[in-house]
Design an enzyme around this catalytic site. Structure first.
Site, PDB file in Angstrom:
ATOM      1  N   GLY A   1       8.347  -0.107  -8.797  1.00  0.00           N
ATOM      2  CA  GLY A   1       7.651  -1.394  -8.877  1.00  0.00           C
ATOM      3  C   GLY A   1       6.773  -1.684  -7.674  1.00  0.00           C
TER       4      GLY A   1
ATOM      5  CD  GLN B   1     -21.737  17.502 -19.702  1.00  0.00           C
ATOM      6  OE1 GLN B   1     -20.565  17.098 -19.748  1.00  0.00           O
ATOM      7  NE2 GLN B   1     -22.522  17.491 -20.758  1.00  0.00           N
TER       8      GLN B   1
ATOM      9  CD  GLU C   1      -1.463  10.170   1.546  1.00  0.00           C
ATOM     10  OE1 GLU C   1      -1.105  10.758   0.490  1.00  0.00           O
ATOM     11  OE2 GLU C   1      -0.823  10.253   2.594  1.00  0.00           O
TER      12      GLU C   1
ATOM     13  CD  GLU D   1      -9.100   0.890  -8.032  1.00  0.00           C
ATOM     14  OE1 GLU D   1      -8.248   1.592  -7.466  1.00  0.00           O
ATOM     15  OE2 GLU D   1      -9.732   1.272  -9.037  1.00  0.00           O
TER      16      GLU D   1
HETATM   17  C1  LIG Z   1       0.991  12.855  -7.946  1.00  0.00           C
HETATM   18  C2  LIG Z   1       1.388  11.710  -7.074  1.00  0.00           C
HETATM   19  C3  LIG Z   1       2.018  11.956  -5.851  1.00  0.00           C
HETATM   20  C4  LIG Z   1       2.428  10.900  -5.045  1.00  0.00           C
HETATM   21  N1  LIG Z   1       3.103  11.170  -3.876  1.00  0.00           N
HETATM   22  C5  LIG Z   1       3.624  10.145  -3.155  1.00  0.00           C
HETATM   23  C6  LIG Z   1       4.473  10.399  -2.017  1.00  0.00           C
HETATM   24  O1  LIG Z   1       4.692  11.558  -1.634  1.00  0.00           O
HETATM   25  N2  LIG Z   1       5.026   9.344  -1.387  1.00  0.00           N
HETATM   26  C7  LIG Z   1       4.803   8.065  -1.764  1.00  0.00           C
HETATM   27  O2  LIG Z   1       5.333   7.151  -1.145  1.00  0.00           O
HETATM   28  N3  LIG Z   1       4.001   7.778  -2.835  1.00  0.00           N
HETATM   29  C8  LIG Z   1       3.419   8.791  -3.531  1.00  0.00           C
HETATM   30  N4  LIG Z   1       2.635   8.512  -4.643  1.00  0.00           N
HETATM   31  C9  LIG Z   1       2.440   7.133  -5.053  1.00  0.00           C
HETATM   32  C10 LIG Z   1       1.012   6.633  -4.852  1.00  0.00           C
HETATM   33  O3  LIG Z   1       0.755   6.435  -3.497  1.00  0.00           O
HETATM   34  C11 LIG Z   1       0.856   5.362  -5.711  1.00  0.00           C
HETATM   35  O4  LIG Z   1       0.827   5.794  -7.066  1.00  0.00           O
HETATM   36  C12 LIG Z   1      -0.404   4.588  -5.360  1.00  0.00           C
HETATM   37  O5  LIG Z   1      -0.271   4.008  -4.095  1.00  0.00           O
HETATM   38  C13 LIG Z   1      -0.706   3.504  -6.402  1.00  0.00           C
HETATM   39  O6  LIG Z   1       0.424   2.724  -6.644  1.00  0.00           O
HETATM   40  P1  LIG Z   1       0.894   2.416  -8.154  1.00  0.00           P
HETATM   41  O7  LIG Z   1       0.918   3.722  -8.863  1.00  0.00           O
HETATM   42  O8  LIG Z   1       2.150   1.650  -8.084  1.00  0.00           O
HETATM   43  O9  LIG Z   1      -0.271   1.552  -8.750  1.00  0.00           O
HETATM   44  P2  LIG Z   1      -0.391  -0.050  -8.671  1.00  0.00           P
HETATM   45  O10 LIG Z   1      -0.171  -0.504  -7.289  1.00  0.00           O
HETATM   46  O11 LIG Z   1       0.470  -0.638  -9.731  1.00  0.00           O
HETATM   47  O12 LIG Z   1      -1.913  -0.253  -9.047  1.00  0.00           O
HETATM   48  C14 LIG Z   1      -2.409  -0.166 -10.392  1.00  0.00           C
HETATM   49  C15 LIG Z   1      -3.921  -0.368 -10.367  1.00  0.00           C
HETATM   50  O13 LIG Z   1      -4.209  -1.668  -9.851  1.00  0.00           O
HETATM   51  C16 LIG Z   1      -5.047  -1.576  -8.717  1.00  0.00           C
HETATM   52  N5  LIG Z   1      -4.659  -2.614  -7.762  1.00  0.00           N
HETATM   53  C17 LIG Z   1      -3.431  -2.900  -7.274  1.00  0.00           C
HETATM   54  N6  LIG Z   1      -3.469  -3.931  -6.421  1.00  0.00           N
HETATM   55  C18 LIG Z   1      -4.761  -4.304  -6.341  1.00  0.00           C
HETATM   56  C19 LIG Z   1      -5.477  -5.304  -5.618  1.00  0.00           C
HETATM   57  N7  LIG Z   1      -4.853  -6.119  -4.746  1.00  0.00           N
HETATM   58  N8  LIG Z   1      -6.822  -5.418  -5.804  1.00  0.00           N
HETATM   59  C20 LIG Z   1      -7.479  -4.586  -6.637  1.00  0.00           C
HETATM   60  N9  LIG Z   1      -6.863  -3.608  -7.352  1.00  0.00           N
HETATM   61  C21 LIG Z   1      -5.530  -3.470  -7.196  1.00  0.00           C
HETATM   62  C22 LIG Z   1      -4.799  -0.183  -8.154  1.00  0.00           C
HETATM   63  O14 LIG Z   1      -5.866   0.256  -7.352  1.00  0.00           O
HETATM   64  C23 LIG Z   1      -4.636   0.619  -9.423  1.00  0.00           C
HETATM   65  O15 LIG Z   1      -5.904   0.926  -9.954  1.00  0.00           O
HETATM   66  C24 LIG Z   1       2.181   9.563  -5.444  1.00  0.00           C
HETATM   67  C25 LIG Z   1       1.519   9.327  -6.660  1.00  0.00           C
HETATM   68  C26 LIG Z   1       1.135  10.364  -7.467  1.00  0.00           C
HETATM   69  C27 LIG Z   1       0.464  10.068  -8.782  1.00  0.00           C
END
Ligand SMILES: Cc1cc2nc3c(=O)[nH]c(=O)nc-3n(C[C@H](O)[C@H](O)[C@H](O)COP(=O)(O)OP(=O)(O)OC[C@H]3O[C@@H](n4cnc5c(N)ncnc54)[C@H](O)[C@@H]3O)c2cc1C
Length: 379
Positions: free
Chosen positions: A129, A336, A363, A367
C-alpha cells in the site's frame, strides 16, 4: 562539469564493456526466457569489485566514484539490464552503509561487498500500500529491551530471494503515536524474515522481485542504520544515487536497441533498397542517437555532482526522468524500425522494449521525479 573522462573512468568503462560482452550479452535472452537469476555472473561481478564501487578504499570498497559507476552500469546494462538491477541496488545499500553506518557496521559489512562474499543486497522500502508515498509505511518495529521486533509486509523487493543482506524500513513509535520510518540491516536467514510471492513481470525477468514477510523478526538495536527515526533520510539519500543508476541502466538498454536498429536498417530490404536509405528511418535513428547522448550528459552531470558530494536531488531526478523517458522512446522506435520482427522474440528489441518500461516506474515513478524537480525550480 568535466566532459573528458579520467584515465580511471575510461579503464572502468572498458572493463565493464569487456565484462558485458563476455559474461552477460550472450546469455541475457536465455536468462530472460527461463527467468533465471544470473548468480554466477553476479559472483564474478562481485569478485571484480563492481558491487562496492561507491565505497571508499579505506572502508574496503573500490572507491571508483559515481561517474565510473554510472559508466559501468551503462555498459553492463547494454549486455544484461536484469543483472544491473541487482548490481545497482547492491551498490546503493553499500553506499548508504558507508554514509550512515557505525564503525562496527562498516567493518562487518563493507568488505563483504568488495570481495564477493555477499552475492547481493536488497533495499526494502515499498509495501503493497505504499510506493510513491514512502511515509505511509505500515510495517512496524517495536522496541523490546535492547531489541526491536519487526512485523509487516514488504513488497517489490528486487532479488529478495537471493540477498545476503536486507535494508528494511519500518515505522518506530517515538512516543505519543508519532511514527518515524527507521532503517534496519537484517542478515539473510534471520528468524522471522521470510520471502513472499515472486511477481510475474513484463520485463527484466531474470531479476526476481518478491515480497518479504516480517513476522516477529527480532533484531538488536545495533541493526539500525543512521539512527532511530532517520529511515526516510537514509532512503532518500540512497534514492538520489539509485536514480542516477536507473538513468544509466535505461541508457544501456536503449543503446542496445539502437545498435540492433542500426544493423537492421542496413540489412532489411524493402522496395529494392535497405530501409536505412529511407529518410523516415534515418530520422528515427538520428533522433534516437541524439536523445541518448543528451540523456548520457544529464546522467553524468548528476553523477559528477554526487561524486563531489554536492546536493544533487534535482539533477538526479532530471537525469532519471529524461533518460528513462528518452530510453523508452528509443526502444519504442527500435520496435517500429523492425516492423513485425520487432514484435517477436527472435530479435532482441522485443526484450529491450519490455525491459525499459519499468525504468519509468521504479526508484520513484517519473510523476514523482517531476514533483521533485518542480519543487526545486519553484523554490
Ligand atoms: C520490477 C520492480 C522492482 C522494484 N524494486 C524495488 C526494490 O528493490 N525496493 C523497493 O523498495 N521498491 C521497489 N519497487 C517499487 C517501486 O519503487 C514502486 O513501484 C514505485 O515507487 C511506485 O509505487 P507504486 O507501485 O506503489 O505506485 P503508486 O505510488 O500507487 O502510484 C501509482 C501511479 O500514481 C502516480 N502518483 C502517485 N502519487 C502521485 C502524486 N502525488 N502526484 C502525481 N502522480 C502520483 C504514480 O506516479 C503512478 O503513476 C520495484 C518495483 C518494480 C515494478
Amino acid at each position: 562539469m568535466q566532459l573528458e573522462l579520467t584515465e580511471h573512468q575510461r579503464l572502468t568503462k572498458d572493463a565493464a564493456r569487456k565484462f558485458a560482452a563476455q559474461h552477460l550479452a550472450p546469455f541475457a535472452a536465455g536468462w530472460d526466457k527461463k527467468e533465471e537469476f544470473p548468480a554466477q555472473a553476479l559472483q564474478k561481478l562481485g569478485e571484480a569489485g563492481f558491487l562496492a564501487m561507491l565505497v571508499p578504499e579505506d572502508e574496503g570498497g573500490t572507491g571508483a566514484g559515481a561517474v565510473a559507476y554510472a559508466l559501468a552500469i551503462m555498459e553492463l546494462a547494454e549486455g544484461c539490464p536484469a543483472t544491473t538491477v541487482t548490481m545497482s541496488v547492491t551498490n546503493m545499500v553499500a553506499d548508504v552503509i558507508s554514509r550512515f553506518g557505525t564503525p562496527e557496521q562498516k567493518q562487518r559489512y563493507l568488505p563483504k561487498f568488495a570481495d564477493g562474499s555477499f552475492l547481493c543486497a536488497s533495499f526494502s522500502l515499498s509495501e503493497p500500500g505504499a510506493g510513491s508515498d514512502a511515509a505511509g509505511l505500515k510495517a512496524r518495529a517495536d522496541q523490546d529491551g535492547d531489541d526491536y521486533v519487526l512485523n509487516g509486509e514488504k513488497a517489490w523487493v528486487s532479488h529478495g530471494e537471493e540477498a545476503s543482506l536486507y535494508l528494511i524500513m519500518a515505522q518506530v513509535d517515538q512516543g505519543g503515536g508519532k511514527l518515524k520510518p527507521t532503517a534496519f540491516l537484517v542478515e539473510r536467514g534471520a528468524k522471522g524474515l521470510s520471502v513472499g510471492r515472486r511477481e510475474e513481470k513484463m520485463g527484466l525477468r531474470a531479476s526476481h522481485t518478491c515480497g518479504l514477510v516480517l513476522d516477529g523478526l527480532r533484531v538488536p538495536k545495533t541493526a539500525i542504520l543512521g539512527g532511530e527515526g532517520n529511515g526516510l533520510k537514509v532512503a532518500l539519500t540512497a534514492l538520489d544515487g539509485g536514480r542516477i543508476g536507473v538513468g544509466a541502466q535505461a541508457i544501456g538498454i536503449a543503446r542496445a536497441a539502437l545498435q540492433a536498429s542500426l544493423k537492421y536498417a542496413k540489412d532489411r530490404q524493402t522496395f529494392g533498397k535497405a530501409i536505412g536509405e529511407f529518410q523516415a528511418i534515418q530520422w528515427k535513428l538520428a533522433n534516437m542517437a541524439t536523445e541518448l547522448d543528451a540523456a548520457t550528459l544529464l546522467v553524468l552531470r548528476a553523477a559528477e555532482m554526487r561524486e563531489k558530494k554536492q546536493p544533487c536531488t534535482k539533477e538526479a531526478a532530471m537525469a532519471k526522468l529524461f533518460a528513462t523517458d528518452a530510453a523508452y522512446r528509443v526502444c519504442n522506435e527500435a520496435v517500429q524500425i523492425h516492423g513485425g520482427y520487432g514484435y517477436i522474440g527472435e530479435f532482441p528489441v522485443e526484450r529491450h522494449f519490455r525491459d525499459v518500461r519499468v525504468t519509468q516506474i521504479y526508484e520513484g515513478a517519473n510523476e514523482i521525479q517531476r514533483i521533485v524537480i518542480a519543487r526545486a525550480v519553484l523554490s
